[in-house]
Structure formats: C-alpha cells, structure tokens
Design an enzyme around this catalytic site. Structure first.
Site, PDB file in Angstrom:
ATOM      1  NE  ARG A   1     137.908  37.801  62.334  1.00 22.43           N
ATOM      2  CZ  ARG A   1     137.125  36.714  62.379  1.00 22.43           C
ATOM      3  NH1 ARG A   1     137.327  35.737  61.551  1.00 22.43           N
ATOM      4  NH2 ARG A   1     136.169  36.625  63.278  1.00 22.43           N
TER       5      ARG A   1
ATOM      6  NE  ARG B   1     128.931  48.244  56.443  1.00 21.18           N
ATOM      7  CZ  ARG B   1     128.776  47.674  57.637  1.00 21.18           C
ATOM      8  NH1 ARG B   1     128.662  48.398  58.723  1.00 21.18           N
ATOM      9  NH2 ARG B   1     128.731  46.369  57.736  1.00 21.18           N
TER      10      ARG B   1
ATOM     11  NE  ARG C   1     147.412  36.013  71.978  1.00 18.57           N
ATOM     12  CZ  ARG C   1     148.154  36.486  72.971  1.00 18.57           C
ATOM     13  NH1 ARG C   1     149.269  35.872  73.347  1.00 18.57           N
ATOM     14  NH2 ARG C   1     147.782  37.591  73.602  1.00 18.57           N
TER      15      ARG C   1
ATOM     16  CE1 TYR D   1     139.147  34.555  64.338  1.00 19.24           C
ATOM     17  CE2 TYR D   1     140.827  35.942  63.370  1.00 19.24           C
ATOM     18  CZ  TYR D   1     139.792  35.767  64.251  1.00 19.24           C
ATOM     19  OH  TYR D   1     139.402  36.821  65.038  1.00 19.24           O
TER      20      TYR D   1
END
Ligand code: UDP
Length: 371
Positions: free
Chosen positions: A174, A178, A251, A350
């Site tokens: 996610r 870079r 969670r 998610y």
C-alpha cells in the site's frame, strides 16, 4: 417487489451505503437506511470540536486516481489541497514517509538514489528472496534490513497484533517506495480533505433517504421483514450469517483524544511511532488536515486492538486463514435472494474510501440505478 414499502433497505450509513442511498433517491426509488450507531457516516464520521473537524475513527484522507470517483465525491464538498506526508518517530530518530530519498538520506547519510539502492541490495543479498511470501519478506526485499527494523516491524506488529512473517505481503505494498525526494504518502493523481469534514458529505448523500439510527439489523428485520424489495448489507458478512462457520478476525482501534491548550503540538497531521516499545501506532493532530489556526489543538493517540464483540471493526485481517473463511461466507451470500453485500465489512476487503465509492457505483450500475 410488490407489497414492499421501500425499494431498498440499506444496512449501514457509512460511505458505501450512503452512495447507494443517494443513487437510489436520484433514480426515483425509495430506501430506508439503518445503522446501529448513533450517527451517520460509519468510520468516515467527523465531528466539530473547538472549531476543528475531528476524524472520530482515525485519519481519512481522500485519494484516488479514478477521475470519475473524484468528480463524484467533489459534488458533495470542496476538497482542500492537503497532501499526506506523515513522519515516523523511531526512538529519537525522525524520518519522512513513505520510504523515499529523504528517508534513506537520513537513515544512511547518503545523497543519491544509487547509493540508496546499493545499500538496500547489500542488506538483503544473503536472503535471496525471489518471490516474497509474507510481509516480512516483501518489506525486506523492497527496503532492506535497516528500514524494515526501524520503520516497519514494530509498527506493523503493533497494528496487526501478528508477526510480520504471518501477514500478507500486499499490506506493505500500500505504501509507495520511491527513489526521489518526494514525501507524498500516496501515488494517486487526486488527493485532499473535504473542507468542513466528511459528515457533511454523508448528510447530503442521505438527504432523501429515511435514516434510522441506533438500530441493529437483526432486531429491525424481526419486526420489519419484507419492508424492502432489496437489501444492501454493509455490516460484517460473518455477522449476517450468525458466524455459522466461525468468526472472521478484524482489528479495531481505540483512540485517546486530548484537547490541548497549545496551538501546534506536533507540527504535522500524522506522526507514526514505529518503535515496538510505544503502545500507540500514531498520533493524529486533526487541525493540520485543514491547515487550522485555532488557539487550541486536538490530538488522538491510536491503540490498535483485536476486535471483539461490541467494538467497531476497522480492518479485515486478510491473511490466508481469514480469506478462506470469507470465501465460505461469500458462497453463502451468493445464494441469498434479494440481498447484496458491500463495503469493507460486507466484502471483507481493506478498501480505501475511493475504492469503496467505486464499488458502490459499480453496484448501482448492477442494480440498474441509472445515473
Ligand atoms: N506501515 C509501516 N510503518 C509505517 C506506516 C505503515 O510499517 O510507519 C505498514 C503497516 O504494516 C501498515 C501498512 O504499512 O499496516 C499500511 O499502512 P497505511 O498507512 O496504509 O495504513 P492505514 O492508514 O490504512 O491504517
């Protein structure tokens, strides 16, 4: 369906359910929206305190590369030009996120992308990871041992309550990686915070729906069976089926919120605490999402916890075990007549907000709700 008072019953007044409710009304159909909480908006709910829009269920930064979704959400609010650039505190060391040249330069006192890549390569040479099988292997192969140990391991194990070696690799992907000096946490084309908070967006989406709060689906349906021709269920899919195959794991997060008599507590909207020894994962300073200059400030410490009955589920735990269990529920869901499941909890995925809107719009198209 003839005999039903409403065309749709939407269970959950979060983002997914609210987009559907808006499209239902727009296409001239009727819906009732129920939610067990005392407010609309699900986890995107914001509330004004001391002139500051508090993100009651954690930081929500809208970001997307889907132009249709961006245009869609912009109908309901003006978005500011906030760019998420969290910093991470590991003991007394402060690093920029996501993992980029600012992070590497501070970590290794280097300047060029080549130096950073060489160090990462030297730190994982002996591991020979070809096809990362879990979050630990994925993280090590991307950023090397130092970044993994200082910025990922502690945070992730607090966040998920599980070892990095037991978590799926996709979670760490996610985050952008870079080799440029760019602290933007997202790679998306569009990003911002709605001026005035998310609750106003949801209010507009629900303006023409009948909304009933403090109402649990199972109780409601006992008394109102057949009320609507079609149900859109956005709650936990395992709960809908009375956990017949056992519970899915989630969670949750507990927040400790403080109003402080100071103008600027941490100088940034999000500060991550990546050291395993600190019990919270991050501190949010809400005013910075909207560049606020109020005299006071409001902060929230986030303590991740395992979900149990009575708490709000936030994150599905998409490991192999839970995904396999979800597939069993999904098979049951496919057999339901006139009920569809959607959103983070209904699909056990998610999803970020933009994906949630995208999935809701796709569902509207499927349900032949014209736009
Ligand atoms: N993560 C990390 N260190 C950080 C921030 C994130 O290791 O400082 C990992 C962690 O495993 C987390 C994942 O990256 O669960 C995704 O982070 P994100 O910020 O997208 O999580 P969210 O905002 O959805 O809680």
């Amino acid at each position: 369906m003839s005999g039903s008072r409403y065309d749709f019953l939407i269970v959950g007044a979060g983002l997914y359910g609210s987009v559907i409710a808006y499209e239902v009304a727009k296409s001239g159909k009727t819906c009732v929206v129920i939610d067990r909480r005392s407010h609309i908006g699900g986890n995107v709910y914001t509330e004004e305190v001391e002139g500051i829009n508090v993100h009651r269920y954690g930081a929500h930064i809208f970001h997307t590369s889907d132009k249709e979704v961006w245009d869609y959400i912009n109908q309901f609010a003006e978005f500011n030009n906030f760019i998420n650039s969290p910093v991470a505190l590991y003991r007394d060391e402060l690093y920029n996120l996501p993992f980029n040249m600012n992070t590497f330069s501070r970590m290794w006192n280097i300047k060029t992308p080549k130096e950073a890549k060489d160090i990462i390569a030297s730190q994982i040479a002996d591991l020979d990871i070809k096809d990362p099988q879990n979050l630990e292997e994925q993280a090590l192969s991307l950023v090397g041992r130092d970044v993994y140990e200082k910025l990922i391991k502690g945070y992730t194990e607090k966040q998920w309550g599980r070892k990095c070696s037991d978590l799926p690799a996709f979670i760490i992907k996610r985050l952008p990686l870079r080799f440029t000096y760019d602290n933007n946490y997202f790679n998306d084309r569009y990003q911002g915070i709605p001026c005035g908070g998310y609750t106003k967006i949801i209010e507009q989406m629900l303006a023409d729906a009948e909304v009933i709060l403090n109402t649990d689906y199972k109780d409601f349906i006992k008394e109102h069976d057949g009320l609507a021709g079609m149900t859109i269920f956005t709650g936990p899919i395992d709960e809908y089926f009375d956990h017949i195959y056992g519970p899915l794991e989630y969670r949750t997060v507990r927040f400790e919120e403080e109003v402080l008599e100071c103008e600027n507590y941490q100088g940034n909207a999000v500060v991550n605490y990546t050291d395993a020894g600190i019990p919270w994962t991050r501190i949010i300073e809400h005013k910075h999402f909207e560049f606020g200059n109020q005299e006071k400030t409001i902060i929230s410490r986030e303590y991740p916890e395992e979900w149990k009955q009575g708490k709000e589920p936030y994150y599905p735990v998409n490991d192999e075990k839970n995904n396999a269990l979800y597939e069993k529920y999904r098979a049951l869901a496919a057999k339901e007549d006139n009920v569809v499941f959607g959103g983070r909890l209904g699909e056990y995925k998610y999803y970020d907000m933009d994906k949630t809107v995208r999935k809701a719009l796709d569902m509207c198209a499927k349900l032949a709700l014209g736009r």
